[in-house]
Design a protein around this motif. Structure first.
Motif, short mmCIF file in Angstrom:
data_model
loop_
_atom_site.label_atom_id
_atom_site.label_comp_id
_atom_site.label_asym_id
_atom_site.label_seq_id
_atom_site.Cartn_x
_atom_site.Cartn_y
_atom_site.Cartn_z
N GLU A 212 0.16 0.69 -0.05
CA GLU A 212 0.23 1.93 0.71
C GLU A 212 1.50 1.97 1.57
OE1 GLU A 212 -2.49 4.60 3.83
OE2 GLU A 212 -3.23 2.68 3.07
N GLY A 213 2.17 3.10 1.52
CA GLY A 213 3.36 3.29 2.33
C GLY A 213 4.66 2.89 1.67
N ALA B 159 7.19 2.59 -2.06
CA ALA B 159 7.57 3.22 -3.32
C ALA B 159 8.53 2.28 -4.02
CB ALA B 159 8.24 4.58 -3.06
N GLN B 160 8.69 2.44 -5.31
CA GLN B 160 9.59 1.56 -6.05
C GLN B 160 11.00 1.65 -5.48
OE1 GLN B 160 9.36 2.30 -10.27
NE2 GLN B 160 7.14 2.03 -10.34
N ASN B 161 11.62 0.49 -5.34
CA ASN B 161 12.99 0.41 -4.85
C ASN B 161 13.19 1.06 -3.47
OD1 ASN B 161 14.57 -1.09 -6.74
ND2 ASN B 161 14.38 0.59 -8.19
N SER B 162 12.19 0.95 -2.65
CA SER B 162 12.27 1.48 -1.28
C SER B 162 12.48 0.33 -0.29
CB SER B 162 10.99 2.23 -0.92
OG SER B 162 9.88 1.35 -0.90
N ARG B 163 12.84 0.70 0.92
CA ARG B 163 12.96 -0.30 1.98
C ARG B 163 11.61 -0.98 2.20
NH1 ARG B 163 15.44 4.27 2.81
NH2 ARG B 163 17.64 4.40 3.47
N ALA B 164 10.55 -0.18 2.16
CA ALA B 164 9.20 -0.73 2.36
C ALA B 164 8.85 -1.74 1.27
CB ALA B 164 8.18 0.40 2.40
N SER B 165 9.22 -1.45 0.03
CA SER B 165 8.88 -2.38 -1.06
C SER B 165 9.63 -3.70 -0.92
CB SER B 165 9.16 -1.74 -2.42
OG SER B 165 10.55 -1.58 -2.65
N LEU B 166 10.87 -3.63 -0.47
CA LEU B 166 11.62 -4.87 -0.23
C LEU B 166 11.00 -5.64 0.94
CD1 LEU B 166 13.89 -6.90 -0.55
CD2 LEU B 166 15.38 -5.36 0.76
N GLN B 167 10.67 -4.95 2.01
CA GLN B 167 10.07 -5.62 3.17
C GLN B 167 8.75 -6.27 2.79
OE1 GLN B 167 11.47 -6.17 6.17
NE2 GLN B 167 9.67 -7.45 6.58
N ASN B 168 7.95 -5.59 1.98
CA ASN B 168 6.67 -6.15 1.53
C ASN B 168 6.90 -7.45 0.75
OD1 ASN B 168 5.27 -3.99 2.64
ND2 ASN B 168 5.09 -2.89 0.71
N ALA B 169 7.91 -7.45 -0.10
CA ALA B 169 8.21 -8.65 -0.89
C ALA B 169 8.70 -9.78 0.00
CB ALA B 169 9.25 -8.33 -1.96
N LEU B 170 9.52 -9.45 0.98
CA LEU B 170 10.01 -10.47 1.92
C LEU B 170 8.85 -11.12 2.66
CD1 LEU B 170 13.10 -8.59 3.42
CD2 LEU B 170 13.15 -10.49 1.79
N GLU B 171 7.87 -10.32 3.00
CA GLU B 171 6.71 -10.85 3.73
C GLU B 171 5.84 -11.75 2.86
OE1 GLU B 171 4.84 -7.38 5.38
OE2 GLU B 171 6.47 -7.01 6.79
N ASN C 146 7.56 7.79 -1.03
CA ASN C 146 6.96 7.44 0.27
C ASN C 146 7.65 8.12 1.44
OD1 ASN C 146 9.35 5.98 0.20
ND2 ASN C 146 8.48 4.19 1.22
N GLY C 147 8.56 9.04 1.15
CA GLY C 147 9.21 9.79 2.21
C GLY C 147 10.53 9.22 2.67
N GLU C 148 10.90 8.03 2.20
CA GLU C 148 12.20 7.45 2.56
C GLU C 148 13.33 8.16 1.80
OE1 GLU C 148 12.60 3.31 1.86
OE2 GLU C 148 10.65 2.79 2.73
N ARG C 149 14.51 8.17 2.39
CA ARG C 149 15.70 8.59 1.67
C ARG C 149 16.09 7.49 0.68
NH1 ARG C 149 17.34 14.03 2.62
NH2 ARG C 149 16.83 14.53 4.79
N MET C 150 16.68 7.88 -0.44
CA MET C 150 17.16 6.89 -1.39
C MET C 150 18.14 5.94 -0.69
SD MET C 150 19.22 7.33 -5.01
CE MET C 150 17.80 8.00 -5.88
N PRO C 151 17.90 4.63 -0.73
CA PRO C 151 18.77 3.70 0.00
C PRO C 151 20.05 3.36 -0.75
CG PRO C 151 16.95 2.53 -1.01
CD PRO C 151 16.73 3.98 -1.32
N GLU C 152 21.04 2.95 0.00
CA GLU C 152 22.23 2.31 -0.57
C GLU C 152 21.97 0.81 -0.64
OE1 GLU C 152 26.36 3.74 0.55
OE2 GLU C 152 25.20 4.46 2.27
#
Length: 257
Positions: free
Chosen positions: A34-35, A37-49, A95-101
């Motif tokens: 929850e929260g 999306a693929q290739n999002s900041r949240a997905s990277l943070q989740n993996a780091l955790e 998930n509402g994030e802007r596409m990241p660089e």
């Protein structure tokens, strides 16, 4: 005269993959939560955790030289490789994030204390020059943020892999397309194969061949537990998956013998 038995024992140990550990890479980050999306900041943070081996991500270079994070060549009607950063930065993920660089992810990697690495897939662009430019720009960005030790590279483009080897000779670089034997890739300084599940089922001998050449073996995208177990038994080094929690459980299993 005593060397032959020792060499035979070493070969036997290698064949059994004794002492090896299969590690987990989250495909496009750990996005199935929850929260995120693929290739999002949240997905990277989740993996780091999760503190798994790696979090895979995909990048394209825009027409004006920015590295955007996205899997498909187009998103929201915008084709990244032929568009400008101004057009891409407005795109909104599920998930509402802007596409990241890419630089956003690199900043996260610089800040984190997690051991998880960022596995950067440089996508195969329509033009060779764009492939080379993307590889060069990615290495330059990684060096700028001082995270070379936290990053590895993969690509379906052999040109990209060769350029990465040239630009970052100490980096781990793996080829994705599944059509070349490890020995041939090793001649070009490529350090790993990252092949689809069906490829390694067809060529299981490539795992041992890669290991003899000190190359890594990754398999993608493995989401069924029974397939994870089979690949672990085969001796792959990494499993890339959309189900990192399940893969973590499999990779922590003790041998049955």
């Amino acid at each position: 005269m005593k060397k032959k038995p020792i060499m035979l024992l070493a070969a036997f140990m290698l064949a059994l993959n004794v002492g090896a550990q299969t590690r987990v890479i989250a495909h496009r980050g750990y996005w199935d939560k929850e929260g995120a999306a693929q290739n999002s900041r949240a997905s990277l943070q989740n993996a780091l955790e999760l503190n798994i081996y790696g979090s895979e991500t995909d990048i394209w270079i825009t027409a004006d030289g920015h590295l955007m994070v996205n899997h498909d060549p187009s998103f929201g009607g915008v084709t990244i490789q032929t568009s400008t950063y101004a057009q891409c930065k407005k795109l909104v993920l599920a998930n509402g994030e802007r596409m990241p660089e890419l630089k956003t992810f690199l900043k996260m990697m610089k800040k984190t204390k997690s051991s998880t690495k960022l596995i950067i897939e440089i996508k195969k662009h329509a033009e060779r020059n764009a492939n080379l430019a993307a590889a060069q720009a990615a290495v330059k960005a990684v060096e700028k943020y001082g995270v070379a030790g936290k990053v590895e590279y993969i690509s379906f483009s052999l040109d990209v892999c060769k350029e990465l080897v040239r630009c970052a000779p100490k980096a781990r670089v793996a080829y994705l397309n599944g059509d070349i034997a490890p020995e041939t890739l090793a001649r070009d300084g490529i350090t790993g194969i990252d092949y689809q599940l069906k490829v390694l089922r067809k060529h299981p001998d490539w795992v041992a061949e890669a290991h003899r050449l000190n190359m890594d073996v990754n398999v993608w995208t493995v989401n069924k537990v029974e397939d994870m177990r089979a690949m672990k038994q085969l001796g792959v080094d990494f499993i890339t998956t959309n189900k990192p929690l399940e893969a973590m459980s499999v990779c922590d299993e003790q041998p049955s013998f």
